[in-house]
Design an enzyme around this catalytic site. Sequence first.
Site, PDB file in Angstrom:
ATOM      1  N   ARG A 193       0.840  -1.198   0.000  1.00  0.00           N
ATOM      2  CA  ARG A 193       0.000   0.000   0.000  1.00  0.00           C
ATOM      3  C   ARG A 193       0.872   1.244   0.000  1.00  0.00           C
ATOM      4  NH1 ARG A 193      -1.929   0.943   4.328  1.00  0.00           N
ATOM      5  NH2 ARG A 193      -1.268  -0.866   5.542  1.00  0.00           N
ATOM      6  N   TYR A 241      -1.334  -3.525  -7.172  1.00  0.00           N
ATOM      7  CA  TYR A 241      -1.089  -4.294  -5.953  1.00  0.00           C
ATOM      8  C   TYR A 241      -2.238  -4.268  -4.940  1.00  0.00           C
ATOM      9  CZ  TYR A 241       0.489  -6.136  -1.707  1.00  0.00           C
ATOM     10  OH  TYR A 241       0.521  -6.909  -0.593  1.00  0.00           O
ATOM     11  N   GLY A 286      -3.960  -4.026  -1.664  1.00  0.00           N
ATOM     12  CA  GLY A 286      -4.746  -3.024  -0.952  1.00  0.00           C
ATOM     13  C   GLY A 286      -4.968  -1.735  -1.740  1.00  0.00           C
ATOM     14  N   LYS A 330      -9.639  -2.250   1.639  1.00  0.00           N
ATOM     15  CA  LYS A 330      -9.314  -1.087   2.465  1.00  0.00           C
ATOM     16  C   LYS A 330     -10.115   0.134   2.014  1.00  0.00           C
ATOM     17  CE  LYS A 330      -6.655  -3.744   4.514  1.00  0.00           C
ATOM     18  NZ  LYS A 330      -6.300  -4.027   5.877  1.00  0.00           N
ATOM     19  N   HIS A 344     -10.700  -2.283  11.373  1.00  0.00           N
ATOM     20  CA  HIS A 344      -9.600  -3.134  10.893  1.00  0.00           C
ATOM     21  C   HIS A 344      -9.377  -4.239  11.934  1.00  0.00           C
ATOM     22  CE1 HIS A 344      -5.139  -3.245   9.321  1.00  0.00           C
ATOM     23  NE2 HIS A 344      -5.883  -4.148   8.726  1.00  0.00           N
ATOM     24  N   SER A 360      -1.461  -3.474  10.241  1.00  0.00           N
ATOM     25  CA  SER A 360      -1.088  -4.358   9.145  1.00  0.00           C
ATOM     26  C   SER A 360       0.152  -5.181   9.508  1.00  0.00           C
ATOM     27  CB  SER A 360      -0.796  -3.519   7.900  1.00  0.00           C
ATOM     28  OG  SER A 360      -1.937  -2.776   7.564  1.00  0.00           O
ATOM     29  N   ALA A 361       0.092  -6.449   9.167  1.00  0.00           N
ATOM     30  CA  ALA A 361       1.202  -7.383   9.415  1.00  0.00           C
ATOM     31  C   ALA A 361       1.590  -7.460  10.891  1.00  0.00           C
ATOM     32  CB  ALA A 361       2.414  -7.043   8.538  1.00  0.00           C
ATOM     33  N   CYS A 362       0.597  -7.383  11.770  1.00  0.00           N
ATOM     34  CA  CYS A 362       0.852  -7.496  13.218  1.00  0.00           C
ATOM     35  C   CYS A 362       0.089  -8.652  13.855  1.00  0.00           C
ATOM     36  CB  CYS A 362       0.532  -6.186  13.913  1.00  0.00           C
ATOM     37  SG  CYS A 362       1.716  -4.889  13.512  1.00  0.00           S
ATOM     38  N   GLY A 363      -0.407  -9.583  13.049  1.00  0.00           N
ATOM     39  CA  GLY A 363      -0.870 -10.845  13.623  1.00  0.00           C
ATOM     40  C   GLY A 363      -2.364 -11.127  13.587  1.00  0.00           C
ATOM     41  N   THR A 403      -4.380 -12.338  11.016  1.00  0.00           N
ATOM     42  CA  THR A 403      -4.688 -13.617  10.382  1.00  0.00           C
ATOM     43  C   THR A 403      -4.246 -14.764  11.283  1.00  0.00           C
ATOM     44  OG1 THR A 403      -4.461 -12.614   8.205  1.00  0.00           O
ATOM     45  CG2 THR A 403      -4.328 -15.014   8.301  1.00  0.00           C
ATOM     46  N   ASN A 404      -3.053 -14.627  11.853  1.00  0.00           N
ATOM     47  CA  ASN A 404      -2.544 -15.691  12.733  1.00  0.00           C
ATOM     48  C   ASN A 404      -3.427 -15.886  13.955  1.00  0.00           C
ATOM     49  OD1 ASN A 404       0.326 -16.940  12.052  1.00  0.00           O
ATOM     50  ND2 ASN A 404       0.194 -14.890  11.168  1.00  0.00           N
ATOM     51  N   ASP A 460      -9.520  -9.724   8.891  1.00  0.00           N
ATOM     52  CA  ASP A 460      -8.981  -8.386   8.604  1.00  0.00           C
ATOM     53  C   ASP A 460      -9.970  -7.252   8.872  1.00  0.00           C
ATOM     54  OD1 ASP A 460      -6.579  -7.017   7.587  1.00  0.00           O
ATOM     55  OD2 ASP A 460      -7.835  -6.402   5.896  1.00  0.00           O
ATOM     56  N   ARG A 497       1.912 -12.087  -0.600  1.00  0.00           N
ATOM     57  CA  ARG A 497       0.551 -12.352  -0.103  1.00  0.00           C
ATOM     58  C   ARG A 497      -0.051 -13.593  -0.732  1.00  0.00           C
ATOM     59  NH1 ARG A 497      -1.821  -8.821   3.982  1.00  0.00           N
ATOM     60  NH2 ARG A 497      -0.114  -7.357   4.314  1.00  0.00           N
ATOM     61  N   ARG A 531       2.698  -3.823  17.707  1.00  0.00           N
ATOM     62  CA  ARG A 531       4.009  -4.455  17.699  1.00  0.00           C
ATOM     63  C   ARG A 531       4.936  -3.538  18.467  1.00  0.00           C
ATOM     64  NH1 ARG A 531       6.651  -8.041  13.806  1.00  0.00           N
ATOM     65  NH2 ARG A 531       4.672  -8.406  12.756  1.00  0.00           N
ATOM     66  N   GLY A 582       0.031 -20.126  18.619  1.00  0.00           N
ATOM     67  CA  GLY A 582      -0.927 -20.961  19.358  1.00  0.00           C
ATOM     68  C   GLY A 582      -0.932 -20.661  20.857  1.00  0.00           C
ATOM     69  N   ASN A 631      -0.841 -17.984  22.250  1.00  0.00           N
ATOM     70  CA  ASN A 631      -1.677 -16.811  22.580  1.00  0.00           C
ATOM     71  C   ASN A 631      -3.029 -17.240  23.159  1.00  0.00           C
ATOM     72  OD1 ASN A 631       0.346 -15.083  21.722  1.00  0.00           O
ATOM     73  ND2 ASN A 631      -0.452 -14.968  19.617  1.00  0.00           N
TER      74      ASN A 631
HETATM   75  P1  GTP Z   1      -2.492  -7.670   7.382  1.00  0.00           P
HETATM   76  O1  GTP Z   1      -2.998  -8.707   6.450  1.00  0.00           O
HETATM   77  O2  GTP Z   1      -1.399  -6.835   6.794  1.00  0.00           O
HETATM   78  O3  GTP Z   1      -3.566  -6.824   7.961  1.00  0.00           O
HETATM   79  O4  GTP Z   1      -1.687  -8.466   8.567  1.00  0.00           O
HETATM   80  P2  GTP Z   1      -2.166  -9.302   9.846  1.00  0.00           P
HETATM   81  O5  GTP Z   1      -2.466  -8.390  10.970  1.00  0.00           O
HETATM   82  O6  GTP Z   1      -3.211 -10.282   9.467  1.00  0.00           O
HETATM   83  O7  GTP Z   1      -0.814 -10.081  10.259  1.00  0.00           O
HETATM   84  P3  GTP Z   1      -0.424 -11.631  10.133  1.00  0.00           P
HETATM   85  O8  GTP Z   1      -1.243 -12.521  11.005  1.00  0.00           O
HETATM   86  O9  GTP Z   1      -0.361 -11.985   8.695  1.00  0.00           O
HETATM   87  O10 GTP Z   1       1.049 -11.619  10.748  1.00  0.00           O
HETATM   88  C1  GTP Z   1       2.064 -10.802  10.226  1.00  0.00           C
HETATM   89  C2  GTP Z   1       3.423 -11.234  10.719  1.00  0.00           C
HETATM   90  O11 GTP Z   1       3.460 -11.279  12.142  1.00  0.00           O
HETATM   91  C3  GTP Z   1       3.825 -12.609  10.228  1.00  0.00           C
HETATM   92  O12 GTP Z   1       5.166 -12.582   9.804  1.00  0.00           O
HETATM   93  C4  GTP Z   1       3.671 -13.485  11.435  1.00  0.00           C
HETATM   94  O13 GTP Z   1       4.560 -14.562  11.416  1.00  0.00           O
HETATM   95  C5  GTP Z   1       3.935 -12.523  12.605  1.00  0.00           C
HETATM   96  N1  GTP Z   1       3.168 -12.925  13.810  1.00  0.00           N
HETATM   97  C6  GTP Z   1       1.845 -13.167  13.875  1.00  0.00           C
HETATM   98  N2  GTP Z   1       1.460 -13.557  15.122  1.00  0.00           N
HETATM   99  C7  GTP Z   1       2.588 -13.548  15.871  1.00  0.00           C
HETATM  100  C8  GTP Z   1       2.859 -13.843  17.252  1.00  0.00           C
HETATM  101  O14 GTP Z   1       1.987 -14.216  18.041  1.00  0.00           O
HETATM  102  N3  GTP Z   1       4.160 -13.695  17.661  1.00  0.00           N
HETATM  103  C9  GTP Z   1       5.162 -13.301  16.810  1.00  0.00           C
HETATM  104  N4  GTP Z   1       6.390 -13.173  17.293  1.00  0.00           N
HETATM  105  N5  GTP Z   1       4.938 -13.020  15.499  1.00  0.00           N
HETATM  106  C10 GTP Z   1       3.680 -13.141  15.042  1.00  0.00           C
HETATM  107  C1  SPV Z   2      -3.088  -4.435   5.284  1.00  0.00           C
HETATM  108  O1  SPV Z   2      -2.106  -3.808   4.859  1.00  0.00           O
HETATM  109  O2  SPV Z   2      -3.630  -4.164   6.401  1.00  0.00           O
HETATM  110  C2  SPV Z   2      -3.633  -5.557   4.507  1.00  0.00           C
HETATM  111  C3  SPV Z   2      -3.071  -5.814   3.176  1.00  0.00           C
HETATM  112  O3  SPV Z   2      -4.555  -6.222   4.956  1.00  0.00           O
HETATM  113  S1  SPV Z   2      -3.734  -4.776   1.960  1.00  0.00           S
HETATM  114  O4  SPV Z   2      -4.973  -5.375   1.465  1.00  0.00           O
HETATM  115  O5  SPV Z   2      -2.740  -4.656   0.898  1.00  0.00           O
HETATM  116  O6  SPV Z   2      -4.044  -3.483   2.539  1.00  0.00           O
HETATM  117 MN    MN Z   3      -5.076  -5.576   7.071  1.00  0.00          MN
END
Ligand code: GTP
Ligand code: SPV
Ligand code: MN
Length: 601
Positions: free
Chosen positions: A86, A216, A218, A225, A245, A267-270, A272-273, A294, A385, A416, A510, A512
């Site tokens: 993005r 790309y 988002g 978004k 979000h 974003s990318a802070c966990g 989906t996990n 998301d 992705r 984070r 897990g 968590n």
């Molecule tokens: P967006 O799709 O961008 O909104 O991201 P998201 O919030 O869904 O994040 P996602 O679950 O994809 O995790 C992003 C990164 O964080 C990955 O590299 C994971 O491996 C890492 N991560 C997720 N959960 C944990 C956790 O509990 N501990 C640690 N150390 N890393 C984590």
């Molecule tokens: C984010 O960045 O929070 C995402 C990926 O979920 S994107 O759809 O590219 O915005």
């Molecule tokens: Mn997101």
Amino acid sequence: MKNVAPAIFPPGGIGDARPANQAVLDWVDEIANLTEPENIFWCDGSDRESEFLIGESLKQNLLIRLNQKKVPRSYLHRSDPNDVARVEQFTFVCTPTKEEAGPTNNWSEPGETYTKLRGLLKGAMRGRTLFVIPYIMGPPDSPLTKVGFEITDSKYVVLNMRIMTRMGEIAVKRLGNDPNAEWNRGVHSLLDINPDRRFICHFPQDNAIISVGSGYGGNVLLSKKCLALRIGSYLARKQGWLAEHMLILGVESPEGKKHYIAAAFPSACGKTNFAMLIPPDQFKGWKVTTVGDDIAWMQVRDGRLYAINPENGYFGVVPGTSYKSNPNAMRSIAHDTLYTNVALTDDGDVWWEGKDGDPPAHAIDWRGNDWTPNSKEKAAHPNSRFTTPMRNNPALDPDVEKGGGVPISAIIFGGRRSDTVPLVYEAFDWAHGVYLGATMASETTAAATGAVGKVRRDPMAMLPFCGYNIGDYFRHWLDIRKRLTNPPHIFSVNWFRKGVKGQFLWPGFGENMRVLKWIIDRCEQTGGALKSPIGWLPSPHDLDLAKLDIDHKCVAEILGIDHEEWQKEISGHREFFDSLGGVVPAELLEQSEQLAARFKE
Ligand code: GTP
Ligand code: SPV
Ligand code: MN
């Protein structure tokens, strides 16, 4: 202009999704006259259509067919190396006045912006096909569900939107013939993928989006978004609901008692996990299910907050995904998945940093170059992705299609943070919880272009996604409380706190579940906690840490509050509120004073 209706499509296939609604037809005419495409293609979302588009994309090298034995019906796409995330600096909220967009958004005047974008779009689709994608966001029978139409000249966008949204006939039916019906107008054109001509512009007052110059995720899947969050949040405030979000998960105890939790992480802070968490062996009989990973749309009903996931698929971060960290994601992406910017192995499989097993001896990296384990470059882009249908998820919640949504017991805000913020704590009440959300901060990630690892305030994980004035957004959050007789408890979490050697103190993923269990105990009024200046804090024995291989010192450290760090943190909150130039509601300023005062007690 001729409509594409290749002979391979018998009646009942392509073209069925052309709506009768005159407003849509007029708009498509207007955009076609401007962009001058060779053809117009009305997408119906059928399997046949998708096979046709995949075939065309393979011919044009927009997609690479993966080894169909290893990853059936899955393909790899490489985006332009200058176009992998993005672009927040080129994202605009074009409300009539700058005040409406507020201090956290890039604003540009709507009239001038339309003129500039029309200039860029003029003749932009010459020799190309204009695709019209009808889609809905939300389960078919939900009162919150919204209709959108996206015009695009990218087959990649069509194929992704087919996974991410409910597409085709369903949207045309829902829209109906009323020319005044509410629907979102999204226009996307790749232009020449030039970062200097890349703009993602939102016109909330017109329920319209124009995105140019990117291919790309988002930036171009306008349902996500752009509609579900930026336009969505604007509509939500006007209509009295919340567009956030947030992931939504269900957690069921061995006795069959179920809670739903919504959690906002940047974003990318966990998200989906967390949404796909599998409890460790210690929690036998506990089950976690995914409603969304998301975005959450939430409404008040009977004094409670109910959430739906407006999406139909997951656009998730690939690197770090493994059978160890996220088995449900691995199973979800084992077939029927589009991969963007991962590495390709010599036997046609996909690979990325953090995948199970040894790295391949040779691969083609996300740029299309040779790669070996000795290469300095990463094989997969850090923001590579997957796009996969939510039905691939073995842990999909059975109520994901429930139009009324699922009742939310708790809301979690998390960032984070390598220091300061403890693993988990609970807000004293709703207004304090809104304060936790409003002041949350997080290290930036590869999901947006720019520096990675820089701590910034990201209120409710909505900094890049709130489509109006952030002060009004905080006000809206505070006001929602008045309609709740049974408000969710609000928590803060941080999986990312680090020790002196720079290592994560908490195993995460897990594990968590142990935090989730305490959160549920708090909702059921059975969980123990200590009153601290920042909120209700678990002591180590309030958390179920049985059979967890973790040093006691680490547990104490991760649950600890360092007064010096918190003095800095409180200053950070104040600086952030000051930087917003007087839009912050008085209640939140008071929360800040009260927090400082509690440290002096
Ligand atoms: P967006 O799709 O961008 O909104 O991201 P998201 O919030 O869904 O994040 P996602 O679950 O994809 O995790 C992003 C990164 O964080 C990955 O590299 C994971 O491996 C890492 N991560 C997720 N959960 C944990 C956790 O509990 N501990 C640690 N150390 N890393 C984590
Ligand atoms: C984010 O960045 O929070 C995402 C990926 O979920 S994107 O759809 O590219 O915005
Ligand atoms: Mn997101």
